[in-house]
Design a protein around this motif. Structure first.
Motif, short mmCIF file in Angstrom:
data_model
loop_
_atom_site.label_atom_id
_atom_site.label_comp_id
_atom_site.label_asym_id
_atom_site.label_seq_id
_atom_site.Cartn_x
_atom_site.Cartn_y
_atom_site.Cartn_z
N GLU A 283 0.69 -1.16 -0.02
CA GLU A 283 -0.11 0.40 0.17
C GLU A 283 1.24 1.23 0.17
O GLU A 283 0.45 1.88 -0.94
CB GLU A 283 -1.07 0.07 0.81
CG GLU A 283 -1.88 -1.26 1.09
CD GLU A 283 -3.09 -0.88 0.61
OE1 GLU A 283 -3.17 0.66 0.17
OE2 GLU A 283 -3.77 -2.00 0.73
N HIS A 284 2.14 1.17 0.70
CA HIS A 284 2.91 2.29 -0.13
C HIS A 284 3.24 2.76 -0.56
O HIS A 284 3.25 4.26 -0.87
CB HIS A 284 4.36 1.62 1.34
CG HIS A 284 4.76 0.76 0.96
ND1 HIS A 284 4.44 0.05 1.24
CD2 HIS A 284 6.78 0.92 0.81
CE1 HIS A 284 5.37 -0.77 1.29
NE2 HIS A 284 6.43 -0.28 0.41
N TRP A 285 2.82 1.39 -1.80
CA TRP A 285 3.38 1.91 -3.01
C TRP A 285 2.03 3.12 -3.53
O TRP A 285 2.75 3.99 -4.18
CB TRP A 285 3.94 1.03 -4.18
CG TRP A 285 5.03 0.64 -3.69
CD1 TRP A 285 5.52 -0.68 -2.98
CD2 TRP A 285 6.26 1.02 -4.12
NE1 TRP A 285 6.90 -1.00 -3.31
CE2 TRP A 285 7.06 -0.20 -4.11
CE3 TRP A 285 6.60 2.49 -5.22
CZ2 TRP A 285 8.89 0.23 -3.93
CZ3 TRP A 285 7.93 2.59 -5.20
CH2 TRP A 285 9.20 1.75 -4.74
N ALA A 286 1.54 2.89 -3.18
CA ALA A 286 0.19 3.84 -3.57
C ALA A 286 -0.21 5.12 -3.36
O ALA A 286 0.32 6.00 -3.93
CB ALA A 286 -1.35 3.31 -2.65
N MET A 287 0.73 5.20 -1.97
CA MET A 287 1.21 6.57 -1.60
C MET A 287 1.86 7.11 -2.46
O MET A 287 1.98 8.54 -2.29
CB MET A 287 1.19 6.89 -0.18
CG MET A 287 0.44 5.78 0.76
SD MET A 287 -0.90 6.77 1.02
CE MET A 287 -0.32 8.27 2.58
N ASN A 288 3.14 6.45 -2.98
CA ASN A 288 4.32 6.97 -3.84
C ASN A 288 3.54 7.12 -4.65
O ASN A 288 4.06 8.53 -5.56
CB ASN A 288 5.22 6.07 -3.64
CG ASN A 288 5.63 5.55 -2.19
OD1 ASN A 288 5.71 6.68 -1.46
ND2 ASN A 288 6.79 4.96 -1.92
#
Ligand code: ATP
Ligand code: MG
Length: 459
Positions: A283-288
């Protein structure tokens, strides 16, 4: 003939130094003779070693000239009082002569990830410039600026810190039109003491923001309000834009799905929905993705062009990419190599994304988190819950600090501890079966990257 990046005249004008002979820099700026290419300018910095000891090697490697504080050998050079100050002056001169939109990124984790994404978008849109690797420190920021060609249209700079007070001067050097904070987490507490102090320090990225510039903040972060207040104080003429899951976020994440190897992220940027696919999971890639799209649109590009340019992105090795590898005994396993670095925030992000890695048994191999200061014992032990939640069937731990996690884990969970990362190889070799998914993560110096390499070679 393309225009040289620098001439000796430019360098003397910027630094107040004196040239021993005229020269033209047709390559880039280098501080390391091992990576210097013919035509480069070699800057002799005093860091762990004195760069003046390498000036002759630089000329042998084809340096067009050198920037020194005392003359060495016979090659053409500019002699200035202090070479680090001279490199900063060169950086400022590069900025002053170039009309590029400058984006500066800081945060506890994800700086390089978002920087690399923006670099990909910026390259697709025109002449672009970006920090190499994690060149975000006292020499990395001025070096990146000094390397910026005059015709650059879009540039992205990673700005980091290891002791208090370092972000503000770097931000003033870059003078970004857009400043972005990825997240605030428990990285580099050392020397700062509290997360609030970390947040305050990161907000200094807005110290050098150009009047009327944009500050981009993570809407989901517990320090969001704090960061927004600081940003407004530091730059009253700035505009606030946000990314994340909040309903009113400028770049709002509306969908995330993954097959365990790649992901599809749906983001709504000011009412315009776009889809980005990437070879990374979590999910942190979605933030990025949301952060990068929002920053990129500040340069005047359309959201759809930015999303198209970003689609297909794969992070550099060691940053959470998944590989399906054959097992010597037949079948395959999935290796998630996230061994480039680790802190409590990125550990939790990587562990929680393990749940989304498709079917198969989960195995977790973790090395130490280094440089996290006096809370280190508690932070290591504090990962126990996140490890258990992955549903893992085997935990492999390396390094003294990891004994705290080993003790905090339930007694019925299969675990192996070794003093060094390499020594986990045999245990993993004996455990891995067809269909397994193994996450490898730790601070770069913990050696977990070498363990990942051994698993690649083994299969
Ligand atoms: P450094 O301070 O070492 O330069 P960095 O801020 O540049 O680190 P990255 O190299 O981009 O960070 O990412 C490091 C790790 O942090 C990744 O491998 C990933 O596990 C995790 N990470 C990436 N993006 C985020 C994010 N937005 N939030 C939390 N963790 C993240
Ligand atoms: Mg980095």
């Amino acid at each position: 003939m393309t225009k040289p990046l620098w001439t000796s005249d430019d360098i003397t004008l910027a630094t107040g130094g004196v040239a021993t002979a005229p020269f033209k820099v047709t390559g880039t700026v280098s501080i390391d003779t091992r990576s210097l290419a013919p035509g480069d300018l070699f800057v002799a910095l005093k860091d762990q070693r004195d760069g003046h000891d390498f000036v002759e090697a630089a000329f042998e490697a084809g340096a067009a000239g050198a920037l020194v504080s005392r003359k060495k050998g016979d090659g053409p050079q500019v002699v200035a009082d202090d070479t680090l100050a001279a490199l900063e002056q060169l950086g400022v001169a590069a900025r002053a002569r170039c009309g590029a939109h400058r984006t500066a990124i800081t945060g506890s984790a994800g700086k390089t990830s978002v920087k690399e994404m923006l670099a990909r978008i910026y390259r697709a849109l025109g002449p672009a410039h970006w920090s190499q690797k994690s060149f975000n420190n006292h020499w990395g920021v001025p070096l990146t600026l000094a390397r910026m060609p005059e015709e650059t249209e879009r540039a992205v700079f990673e700005i980091g810190m290891s002791t208090p007070g370092e972000i503000a001067p770097r931000s003033r050097m870059v003078r970004p039109q857009t400043g972005l904070i990825t997240c605030i987490a428990g990285a580099h507490l050392e020397g700062l003491g509290s997360l609030e102090a970390v947040a305050r320090e990161k907000a200094d990225i807005f110290e050098g923001l150009e009047a009327g510039g944009t500050f981009i903040l993570p809407s989901d972060d517990i320090f969001f309000e704090y960061l927004a207040d600081r940003a407004r104080d530091l730059c009253p003429t700035g505009n606030l834009e946000t990314f994340g899951h909040a309903k009113d976020a400028t770049a709002r994440i509306v969908g995330y799905e993954t097959d365990g190897v790649s992901s599809r992220v749906q983001v709504d940027v000011v009412g315009k929905p776009v889809l980005v696919t990437l070879d990374a999971v979590g999910e942190h890639w979605a933030m990025n993705v949301a952060a990068a799209l929002l920053a990129a649109t500040q340069t005047g590009a359309s959201v759809s062009d930015c999303a198209e340019a970003l689609s297909g992105y794969a992070p550099p090795p060691g940053r959470g990419t998944a590989e399906r590898l054959p097992l010597p005994s037949g079948g395959t396993f999935t290796l998630i190599d996230d061994a480039y670095n680790a802190n409590p925030g990125s550990m939790r992000a990587a562990l929680s994304s393990l749940k989304q890695r498709g079917a198969g048994r989960r195995l977790v191999a973790l090395g130490e988190m280094l440089e996290i200061g006096e809370r280190s014992d508690a932070e290591h032990a504090g990962l126990a819950g996140a490890v258990v939640e992955t549903g893992t069937e085997g935990v492999f731990l390396a390094g003294d600090n990891m004994t705290h996690l080993a003790e905090a884990l339930p007694t019925d969970l299969q675990k192996v501890w070794a003093p060094k990362a390499d020594e986990l190889f045999n245990a993993l070799e004996n455990t891995l079966r067809d269909g397994d998914v193994v996450l490898i993560k730790g601070s770069n110096a913990s050696g977990m990257g070498r363990l990942a390499d051994r698993l690649r070679q083994w299969s």
